[in-house]
Motif scaffolding. Structure first.
Motif, PDB file in Angstrom:
ATOM      1  N   GLU A  60      13.438  35.007 -10.350  1.00  0.00           N
ATOM      2  CA  GLU A  60      12.228  34.347 -10.938  1.00  0.00           C
ATOM      3  C   GLU A  60      12.915  33.366 -12.039  1.00  0.00           C
ATOM      4  OE1 GLU A  60      12.581  37.358 -11.347  1.00  0.00           O
ATOM      5  OE2 GLU A  60      12.465  38.074 -13.401  1.00  0.00           O
ATOM      6  N   ASP A  61      13.980  33.547 -12.419  1.00  0.00           N
ATOM      7  CA  ASP A  61      14.472  32.654 -13.469  1.00  0.00           C
ATOM      8  C   ASP A  61      15.802  31.540 -13.028  1.00  0.00           C
ATOM      9  OD1 ASP A  61      17.277  34.551 -15.080  1.00  0.00           O
ATOM     10  OD2 ASP A  61      16.638  34.455 -12.977  1.00  0.00           O
ATOM     11  N   ALA A  62      15.811  31.545 -11.868  1.00  0.00           N
ATOM     12  CA  ALA A  62      16.661  30.992 -11.180  1.00  0.00           C
ATOM     13  C   ALA A  62      16.304  29.207 -11.668  1.00  0.00           C
ATOM     14  CB  ALA A  62      16.774  30.916  -9.798  1.00  0.00           C
ATOM     15  N   ASN A  63      17.460  28.529 -11.775  1.00  0.00           N
ATOM     16  CA  ASN A  63      17.213  27.198 -11.941  1.00  0.00           C
ATOM     17  C   ASN A  63      18.510  26.227 -11.083  1.00  0.00           C
ATOM     18  OD1 ASN A  63      19.655  28.140 -14.045  1.00  0.00           O
ATOM     19  ND2 ASN A  63      19.486  25.855 -14.270  1.00  0.00           N
ATOM     20  N   TYR A  64      17.935  25.045 -10.676  1.00  0.00           N
ATOM     21  CA  TYR A  64      18.757  24.259  -9.797  1.00  0.00           C
ATOM     22  C   TYR A  64      18.746  22.932 -10.113  1.00  0.00           C
ATOM     23  CZ  TYR A  64      17.746  28.303  -6.272  1.00  0.00           C
ATOM     24  OH  TYR A  64      17.664  29.232  -6.001  1.00  0.00           O
ATOM     25  N   ALA A  65      20.012  22.140  -9.975  1.00  0.00           N
ATOM     26  CA  ALA A  65      20.282  20.745 -10.142  1.00  0.00           C
ATOM     27  C   ALA A  65      19.072  20.112  -9.381  1.00  0.00           C
ATOM     28  CB  ALA A  65      21.487  20.196  -9.567  1.00  0.00           C
ATOM     29  N   ASP A  66      18.563  19.011  -9.461  1.00  0.00           N
ATOM     30  CA  ASP A  66      17.822  18.387  -8.781  1.00  0.00           C
ATOM     31  C   ASP A  66      18.272  17.866  -7.348  1.00  0.00           C
ATOM     32  OD1 ASP A  66      16.188  16.468 -11.608  1.00  0.00           O
ATOM     33  OD2 ASP A  66      15.692  18.445 -10.803  1.00  0.00           O
ATOM     34  N   SER A  67      19.477  17.709  -7.420  1.00  0.00           N
ATOM     35  CA  SER A  67      20.052  17.107  -6.273  1.00  0.00           C
ATOM     36  C   SER A  67      20.028  18.042  -5.230  1.00  0.00           C
ATOM     37  CB  SER A  67      21.359  16.614  -6.444  1.00  0.00           C
ATOM     38  OG  SER A  67      22.198  17.716  -7.101  1.00  0.00           O
ATOM     39  N   VAL A  68      20.111  19.278  -5.495  1.00  0.00           N
ATOM     40  CA  VAL A  68      20.105  20.637  -4.440  1.00  0.00           C
ATOM     41  C   VAL A  68      18.854  21.189  -4.365  1.00  0.00           C
ATOM     42  CG1 VAL A  68      22.545  20.985  -4.865  1.00  0.00           C
ATOM     43  CG2 VAL A  68      20.652  22.513  -5.857  1.00  0.00           C
ATOM     44  N   LYS A  69      17.844  21.028  -5.060  1.00  0.00           N
ATOM     45  CA  LYS A  69      16.510  21.707  -5.050  1.00  0.00           C
ATOM     46  C   LYS A  69      15.983  21.590  -3.500  1.00  0.00           C
ATOM     47  CE  LYS A  69      14.810  21.576  -9.787  1.00  0.00           C
ATOM     48  NZ  LYS A  69      13.973  21.009 -10.778  1.00  0.00           N
ATOM     49  N   GLY A  70      15.508  22.803  -2.984  1.00  0.00           N
ATOM     50  CA  GLY A  70      14.952  22.748  -1.842  1.00  0.00           C
ATOM     51  C   GLY A  70      15.810  23.079  -0.454  1.00  0.00           C
ATOM     52  N   ARG A  71      17.106  22.860  -1.096  1.00  0.00           N
ATOM     53  CA  ARG A  71      18.459  22.971   0.017  1.00  0.00           C
ATOM     54  C   ARG A  71      19.048  24.363  -0.073  1.00  0.00           C
ATOM     55  NH1 ARG A  71      22.151  19.223   0.738  1.00  0.00           N
ATOM     56  NH2 ARG A  71      22.023  18.520  -1.691  1.00  0.00           N
ATOM     57  N   PHE A  72      19.346  24.421  -1.499  1.00  0.00           N
ATOM     58  CA  PHE A  72      20.243  25.571  -2.042  1.00  0.00           C
ATOM     59  C   PHE A  72      19.465  26.691  -2.438  1.00  0.00           C
ATOM     60  CE2 PHE A  72      24.331  22.767  -3.047  1.00  0.00           C
ATOM     61  CZ  PHE A  72      24.247  22.267  -1.669  1.00  0.00           C
ATOM     62  N   THR A  73      19.988  27.732  -2.233  1.00  0.00           N
ATOM     63  CA  THR A  73      19.402  28.986  -3.004  1.00  0.00           C
ATOM     64  C   THR A  73      20.255  29.986  -3.458  1.00  0.00           C
ATOM     65  OG1 THR A  73      17.388  29.046  -1.027  1.00  0.00           O
ATOM     66  CG2 THR A  73      17.818  31.098  -2.509  1.00  0.00           C
ATOM     67  N   ILE A  74      20.284  30.265  -4.716  1.00  0.00           N
ATOM     68  CA  ILE A  74      21.144  31.510  -5.390  1.00  0.00           C
ATOM     69  C   ILE A  74      20.345  32.736  -5.475  1.00  0.00           C
ATOM     70  CG2 ILE A  74      20.009  30.859  -7.698  1.00  0.00           C
ATOM     71  CD1 ILE A  74      23.350  31.261  -8.912  1.00  0.00           C
ATOM     72  N   SER A  75      21.017  33.806  -5.083  1.00  0.00           N
ATOM     73  CA  SER A  75      20.730  34.985  -5.246  1.00  0.00           C
ATOM     74  C   SER A  75      21.936  35.992  -5.869  1.00  0.00           C
ATOM     75  CB  SER A  75      20.303  35.625  -4.061  1.00  0.00           C
ATOM     76  OG  SER A  75      21.422  35.440  -2.972  1.00  0.00           O
ATOM     77  N   ARG A  76      21.380  37.004  -6.354  1.00  0.00           N
ATOM     78  CA  ARG A  76      22.477  37.823  -7.017  1.00  0.00           C
ATOM     79  C   ARG A  76      21.988  39.459  -6.754  1.00  0.00           C
ATOM     80  NH1 ARG A  76      23.341  37.735 -13.248  1.00  0.00           N
ATOM     81  NH2 ARG A  76      23.886  39.788 -13.148  1.00  0.00           N
ATOM     82  N   ASP A  77      23.190  40.397  -6.560  1.00  0.00           N
ATOM     83  CA  ASP A  77      22.954  41.636  -6.147  1.00  0.00           C
ATOM     84  C   ASP A  77      23.674  42.502  -7.324  1.00  0.00           C
ATOM     85  OD1 ASP A  77      23.168  44.524  -5.460  1.00  0.00           O
ATOM     86  OD2 ASP A  77      23.017  43.677  -2.967  1.00  0.00           O
TER      87      ASP A  77
END
Length: 122
Positions: A60-77
């Protein structure tokens, strides 16, 4: 010193996908919780830029560069001490060396992976 190991880079055609992974094999699992994990990239002749960052495993606190929003997804385990970057709909302008970053939320130290090359052909 935090040891970060990245994998998953490579050559892909425009429109394709890649998944980058970064693990901290020597870090104690409970310690990993105290780091914000991010992916940066640096293209030739350009400054290193933030691609995406995350602290919570729920994202819920993930942030993205505008250039990758909607294309990239970050996740962590946290149990695996791992952060991934799923990259879809890749464009030639995404070509860069991608770096994993761990930022200590308490003492603000930064640690970097060795970088992994992503090349997107047109």
């Amino acid at each position: 010193q935090v040891h970060l190991v990245e994998s998953g880079g490579g050559l892909v055609q425009a429109g394709g996908s890649l998944r980058l992974s970064c693990v901290a094999p020597r870090m104690i699992t409970s310690v990993f919780w105290g780091y914000r994990t991010s992916w940066y990239r640096q293209a030739p002749g350009k400054a290193r830029e933030l691609v995406a960052g995350i602290t919570s495993t729920r994202g819920e606190d993930a942030n993205y560069a505008d250039s990758v929003k909607g294309r990239f997804t970050i996740s962590r385990d946290n149990s695996k001490k791992r952060v991934d970057l799923q990259m879809n709909s890749l464009k030639p302008e995404d070509t860069a060396v991608y770096y994993c970053n761990c930022h200590n939320l308490e003492n603000r130290s930064d640690y970097w992976g060795q970088g992994t090359q992503v090349t997107v052909s047109s």
